[in-house]
Write a protein that holds these residues in place. Structure first.
Motif, PDB file in Angstrom:
ATOM      1  N   UNK A 283      74.155  17.665   1.379  1.00  0.00           N
ATOM      2  CA  UNK A 283      74.907  18.859   1.723  1.00  0.00           C
ATOM      3  C   UNK A 283      74.264  19.623   2.871  1.00  0.00           C
ATOM      4  N   UNK A 284      72.937  19.603   2.960  1.00  0.00           N
ATOM      5  CA  UNK A 284      72.264  20.292   4.054  1.00  0.00           C
ATOM      6  C   UNK A 284      72.404  19.524   5.364  1.00  0.00           C
ATOM      7  N   UNK A 285      72.223  18.209   5.305  1.00  0.00           N
ATOM      8  CA  UNK A 285      72.377  17.409   6.520  1.00  0.00           C
ATOM      9  C   UNK A 285      73.806  17.523   7.049  1.00  0.00           C
ATOM     10  N   UNK A 286      74.792  17.421   6.162  1.00  0.00           N
ATOM     11  CA  UNK A 286      76.185  17.492   6.595  1.00  0.00           C
ATOM     12  C   UNK A 286      76.520  18.868   7.162  1.00  0.00           C
ATOM     13  N   UNK A 287      76.029  19.930   6.539  1.00  0.00           N
ATOM     14  CA  UNK A 287      76.312  21.274   7.028  1.00  0.00           C
ATOM     15  C   UNK A 287      75.785  21.507   8.425  1.00  0.00           C
ATOM     16  N   UNK A 288      74.587  21.012   8.694  1.00  0.00           N
ATOM     17  CA  UNK A 288      73.998  21.164  10.024  1.00  0.00           C
ATOM     18  C   UNK A 288      74.743  20.301  11.038  1.00  0.00           C
ATOM     19  N   UNK A 289      75.027  19.065  10.687  1.00  0.00           N
ATOM     20  CA  UNK A 289      75.731  18.151  11.584  1.00  0.00           C
ATOM     21  C   UNK A 289      77.118  18.688  11.906  1.00  0.00           C
ATOM     22  N   UNK A 290      77.786  19.265  10.922  1.00  0.00           N
ATOM     23  CA  UNK A 290      79.110  19.849  11.145  1.00  0.00           C
ATOM     24  C   UNK A 290      79.053  20.936  12.218  1.00  0.00           C
ATOM     25  N   UNK A 291      77.994  21.766  12.199  1.00  0.00           N
ATOM     26  CA  UNK A 291      77.896  22.845  13.183  1.00  0.00           C
ATOM     27  C   UNK A 291      77.806  22.315  14.602  1.00  0.00           C
ATOM     28  N   UNK A 292      77.122  21.188  14.802  1.00  0.00           N
ATOM     29  CA  UNK A 292      76.900  20.670  16.157  1.00  0.00           C
ATOM     30  C   UNK A 292      77.974  19.665  16.558  1.00  0.00           C
ATOM     31  N   UNK A 293      78.137  18.622  15.764  1.00  0.00           N
ATOM     32  CA  UNK A 293      79.075  17.556  16.104  1.00  0.00           C
ATOM     33  C   UNK A 293      80.521  18.019  15.972  1.00  0.00           C
ATOM     34  N   UNK A 294      80.761  18.944  15.048  1.00  0.00           N
ATOM     35  CA  UNK A 294      82.101  19.451  14.830  1.00  0.00           C
ATOM     36  C   UNK A 294      82.365  20.743  15.559  1.00  0.00           C
ATOM     37  N   UNK A 295      81.817  21.849  15.024  1.00  0.00           N
ATOM     38  CA  UNK A 295      82.216  23.168  15.515  1.00  0.00           C
ATOM     39  C   UNK A 295      81.822  23.410  16.965  1.00  0.00           C
TER      40      UNK A 295
END
Length: 497
Positions: A283-295
């Motif tokens: 959940x932590x890795x995905x949350x961080x990746x979402x901020x950069x790769x996604x948002x």
């Protein structure tokens, strides 16, 4: 004769595409840019420090002539003096693009983002709604990030937002965020500080030792520190607001990313590798990746696609409140966050959206004033970041292109997701009277003023039904408390729809 590569202050890539074949490299420090209203002293410092460190590296390499134009009267004037042809990477700001085009510079594609504006436009073509979630999933597939053996999402879910919104009341008493990595200032930083004192002494915000990475080596150290020390707890507490913990478990990597000294895919791969090694919760890795790769990539693409200049769907025209420039409002949440911005040039994303942005939305502040303040008051500020985030997401100025409903909230949200309310004189459960939380009164006043615009938005059906149940006398009291709240902020009453 070879060309002159023009390197802008927010494009400090060591693999800068304009450097290929260059004989000269030009860095321009524009004095008018340094004297713009609301520009934070620490924002100016990190940009100038990053430029001068890059110039020093190129000069030490001895392969190109390095020219620095400091305290220049404009960006345009040094360009006109260059003897050879000019080449630059496509800028991150329309104004810089216009200046370079007028100077006859050849623009080459930038490599600072993983998705170019043209690629984003191609993805967006024909879509009824541009949902970040759809874009993010395609990015995961495109780069092969956090996928299982069958090409599906690791762990069976594409996002872990529900697990990543824990309130601070759930935080264990003994959980203390590790101190984030901090650079060592050098002679270049000392020189920057002296020049700012001489040429731009009236900048907003406090001067302080530099806290953010401005070189690739510093960015790598900052990334390593975050992955090892704070990423494990980042996910669940990323939305929590805790007084006295300005950094909490956040990465503090937006500055090196936005300066171009940290490759976004390197940050994404580092987080994924940490998860796969067994040291980081998914959940932590995905949350961080979402901020950069996604948002982050989505916001950049949306900026160039939508051009939000002048967008004002809610017809909001109030000026920026004095409380955003350091006047005390008496609201513990707002004063604490604004004081932090003055002190550090920083607030994390929920403080920006749900304290700062929410206040501006509810009080009807002009979106362009809000964008200007966000873009200059933060160390990681830039129009491409803040126009979609502040005008589009926080202030709903685009009428729902970025979000399906306004991000409006009363005091109960702040009470749930922060520890601000315990030290405040106002009661988040009250919406009328002198002890009522100003955000709670402003929230219902906002819904009332915009009820016709919001009618038909299914996500606003519940608050509109609740509004209809409020007694007219109480609604008058809410309006009175909302007007008092605007006075506390230092703004005139917001315009009616």
């Amino acid at each position: 004769m070879g060309h002159t590569a023009v390197v802008l202050g927010d494009q400090l890539l060591r693999g800068h595409p304009a450097l290929d074949g260059a004989e000269r490299v030009l860095f321009v420090e524009s004095l008018p840019m340094l004297r713009r209203r609301w520009l934070h002293r620490q924002r100016a410092h990190v940009v100038l420090s990053g430029m001068r460190h890059f110039a020093a590296e190129l000069r030490a390499g001895g392969n190109v002539e390095v020219v620095e134009r400091r305290a220049a009267p404009s960006l345009a004037s040094p360009l006109a003096e260059e003897p050879g042809p000019l080449v630059a990477a496509s800028p991150n700001a329309p104004g810089a693009r216009a200046v370079l085009e007028r100077a006859g510079a050849r623009l080459v594609p930038s490599t600072q983002f993983l998705t170019s504006p043209d690629a984003f436009a191609a993805w967006a073509e024909g879509r009824r709604r541009l949902k970040m979630e759809d874009f993010y999933r395609e990015q995961r597939r495109r780069f092969g990030v956090l996928l299982d053996a069958d090409g599906g999402p690791e762990g069976g879910q594409w996002n872990y937002d529900p697990e990543n919104r824990r309130p601070p009341r759930d935080m264990p008493e003994d959980l203390r965020p590790p101190e984030p990595w901090c650079p060592q200032e050098d002679d270049i930083d000392a020189e920057v500080r002296c020049d700012l004192d001489a040429h731009a002494p009236d900048l907003w915000g406090r001067d302080a030792p530099r806290r953010f990475a401005v070189t690739p080596d510093e960015a790598d150290a900052a990334l390593r520190s975050f992955i090892d020390d704070r990423l494990p707890q980042f996910g669940p507490w990323q939305d929590a607001m805790v007084p006295g913990e300005p950094w909490l478990f956040h990465s503090l990597l937006s500055v090196p990313l936005n300066l171009g000294v940290l490759d976004p895919l390197d940050a994404v791969r580092a987080a994924e590798a940490a998860y796969r090694s067994g040291g980081i919760p998914l959940q932590s890795a995905e949350g961080f990746i979402r901020q950069i790769l996604g948002w982050r990539e989505y916001v950049h693409g949306a900026f160039w696609l939508r051009h939000l200049d002048g967008a004002n769907a809610l017809d909001a025209h109030a000026p920026l409140p004095g409380a955003f420039l350091g006047e005390q409002s008496g609201w513990n949440c707002l004063d604490s966050v604004v004081d932090g911005v003055r002190e550090r040039g920083y607030a994390h994303h929920i403080e920006r959206l749900m304290v700062l942005g929410n206040t501006l939305l509810l009080t009807g502040v002009d979106p362009q004033d809000a964008v200007d303040w966000f873009a200059r008051a933060f160390v990681d500020g830039a129009p491409w970041v803040m126009a979609p985030n502040a005008a589009g997401m926080a202030l709903y100025a685009d009428g729902g292109q970025m979000t399906t409903k306004p991000y409006a909230a009363g005091g109960n949200y702040v009470n749930r997701m922060s520890r601000f309310c315990g030290g405040c004189r106002y009661d988040p459960k009250e919406r009328t009277g002198p002890e009522a939380c100003p955000l709670s009164a402003l929230y219902w006043d906002f819904i009332d003023r915009h009820r016709e615009r919001l009618d038909g938005n299914r996500r606003m059906a519940m608050p509109l039904r609740s509004l209809a149940k409020i007694d007219p006398a109480e609604l008058d009291a809410i309006r009175a408390r909302a007007n008092d709240a605007r006075a506390e902020l230092g703004v005139r009453p917001a315009s009616s729809p």
